[in-house]
Design a protein around this motif. Structure first.
Motif, mmCIF file in Angstrom:
data_model
loop_
_atom_site.group_PDB
_atom_site.id
_atom_site.type_symbol
_atom_site.label_atom_id
_atom_site.label_comp_id
_atom_site.label_asym_id
_atom_site.label_seq_id
_atom_site.Cartn_x
_atom_site.Cartn_y
_atom_site.Cartn_z
ATOM 1 N N GLU A 90 103.247 17.968 11.524
ATOM 2 C CA GLU A 90 103.219 16.511 11.363
ATOM 3 C C GLU A 90 104.007 15.900 12.522
ATOM 4 O OE1 GLU A 90 104.998 13.056 8.386
ATOM 5 O OE2 GLU A 90 104.567 15.063 7.586
ATOM 6 N N GLN B 270 105.248 12.314 14.473
ATOM 7 C CA GLN B 270 105.448 10.868 14.444
ATOM 8 C C GLN B 270 105.898 10.403 15.817
ATOM 9 O OE1 GLN B 270 107.951 9.535 11.200
ATOM 10 N NE2 GLN B 270 107.304 11.222 9.886
ATOM 11 N N THR C 282 107.885 18.844 10.634
ATOM 12 C CA THR C 282 107.771 17.419 10.928
ATOM 13 C C THR C 282 108.519 17.105 12.214
ATOM 14 O OG1 THR C 282 107.698 16.971 8.553
ATOM 15 C CG2 THR C 282 108.092 15.105 9.996
ATOM 16 N N GLN D 113 117.566 8.260 13.714
ATOM 17 C CA GLN D 113 117.980 7.865 12.368
ATOM 18 C C GLN D 113 117.207 8.659 11.316
ATOM 19 O OE1 GLN D 113 118.232 3.598 11.633
ATOM 20 N NE2 GLN D 113 118.552 3.226 13.813
ATOM 21 N N GLN D 114 115.904 8.855 11.528
ATOM 22 C CA GLN D 114 115.112 9.654 10.599
ATOM 23 C C GLN D 114 115.588 11.105 10.583
ATOM 24 O OE1 GLN D 114 111.072 7.991 12.153
ATOM 25 N NE2 GLN D 114 110.668 8.809 10.119
ATOM 26 N N ARG E 137 118.609 11.382 8.525
ATOM 27 C CA ARG E 137 118.300 11.290 7.090
ATOM 28 C C ARG E 137 117.508 12.499 6.608
ATOM 29 N NH1 ARG E 137 116.894 5.822 8.564
ATOM 30 N NH2 ARG E 137 114.683 6.355 8.373
ATOM 31 N N ARG E 138 117.309 13.482 7.487
ATOM 32 C CA ARG E 138 116.576 14.706 7.173
ATOM 33 C C ARG E 138 115.115 14.433 6.854
ATOM 34 N NH1 ARG E 138 120.510 18.499 7.029
ATOM 35 N NH2 ARG E 138 119.050 20.142 6.458
ATOM 36 N N GLU E 139 114.575 13.384 7.421
ATOM 37 C CA GLU E 139 113.153 13.080 7.282
ATOM 38 C C GLU E 139 112.337 13.768 8.373
ATOM 39 O OE1 GLU E 139 114.083 8.612 5.494
ATOM 40 O OE2 GLU E 139 112.995 8.837 7.380
ATOM 41 N N LEU E 140 113.001 14.258 9.396
ATOM 42 C CA LEU E 140 112.364 14.985 10.484
ATOM 43 C C LEU E 140 113.057 16.331 10.654
ATOM 44 C CD1 LEU E 140 112.098 12.192 13.238
ATOM 45 C CD2 LEU E 140 110.257 13.002 11.737
ATOM 46 N N ASP E 141 112.267 17.361 10.971
ATOM 47 C CA ASP E 141 112.842 18.669 11.290
ATOM 48 C C ASP E 141 113.245 18.729 12.764
ATOM 49 O OD1 ASP E 141 112.268 19.787 8.683
ATOM 50 O OD2 ASP E 141 110.165 19.808 9.308
#
Length: 285
Positions: A124, A126, A95, A135-136, A139-143
């Motif tokens: 993926e 974004q 991601t 910020q993402q 939060r470990r929402e992105l690699d």
């Protein structure tokens, strides 16, 4: 009621016979002897309690029960193969978040380069503001996050530095004595902050004439002659003009592009290396 499970090898043999219309061709496709595939079909028919295939000297025909069972057999085998693939060889997902001020028109070529380097990965991507993407990432929402450099952080790697200028449409001119018309993105865009603070520090009057939800919108406003914008030249059509020197505007700094990554696998690292190289090439170009 049928309680005992079906033999999947026998089901697969039946599907091959039905698809190829021949015991010989089905045996060759499954790399077994013709007698072995005949035995598998016989056991399946015994298990189901019905005849699936009518054998003739010239060809093979499905019975009514065989035609009805064929669809369900295919669904059963597809579900089995999908489940097995997920356990044995799950596809990794990478991601990636890319700042709107960084992505640029080269994004299709960047994606193609990543896929060529690591085709087994699910990619993926974004697009967003640097602040939101960081910020993402935290939060470990992105690699991976590729953003404009944030001086308050020390965990990124500088990929390259990109020239920023004051751009306008060809033939656009500023009316003397009026505030400079500025096309920007909304807060908390770092490029907006840079442009406004640079003009304020130089004591130059400016007014906001357009706020776009993305770089493409700001570029369109510039080319529509609404005003000027602080952008990288690659974010604009080739005919856009850097009017900074002509208007006596303060020079803008070359801004770093930073990579933040927590890739752990060899495939992910290969993809990120390709991604990094693609952006370095885009900026140099």
């Amino acid at each position: 009621m049928i309680n005992a499970p079906l033999d999947l090898d026998a089901v697969r043999a039946f599907v091959r016979i039905a698809e190829l219309g021949s015991f010989t061709r089905a045996a060759r496709a499954t790399q077994v002897s013709q007698s072995a595939i005949s035995l598998k079909l016989k056991r399946l028919e015994e298990r189901l309690g019905c005849r699936l295939v009518d054998r003739t000297p010239r060809h093979v025909d499905l019975t009514q029960q065989g035609t009805e069972f064929l669809q369900h057999a295919r669904i059963l085998l597809e579900a089995h193969d999908r489940a097995l693939a997920m356990v044995i060889e799950p596809r990794q997902r990478l991601t990636i978040g890319i700042s709107d001020h960084v992505a640029g028109p080269e994004l299709p070529a960047v994606i193609a380069r990543i896929n060529a380097e690591a085709p087994q990965l699910v990619i993926e991507i974004q697009i967003g503001s640097s602040d939101a993407l960081l910020q993402q990432f935290d939060r470990r929402e992105l690699d991976v996050a590729i953003v404009r450099f944030d001086a308050d952080r020390d965990d990124g790697t500088i990929l390259c530095r990109e020239r920023i200028g004051w751009f306008a449409a060809p033939g656009w001119s500023h009316r003397e004595g009026l505030p400079l018309p500025l096309a920007t993105m909304p807060d908390p865009c770092g490029m907006r902050k840079l442009a406004c603070e640079t003009l304020d520090a130089a004591g130059l009057a400016w007014r906001e004439v357009f706020v776009g939800g993305g770089v493409a919108a700001v570029s369109a406003a510039v080319m529509a002659r609404l005003g000027i914008a602080a952008l990288s030249p690659r974010m604009l059509p080739p005919e856009a003009v850097d009017v900074g020197a002509g208007l006596g505007l303060p020079a803008l700094p070359h801004l770093p592009i930073a990579l933040h990554s927590r890739a752990t696998t060899a495939d992910s690292r290969s993809a990120i290396d390709a991604l990094s190289s693609a952006f370095r090439s885009a900026v140099r170009g």
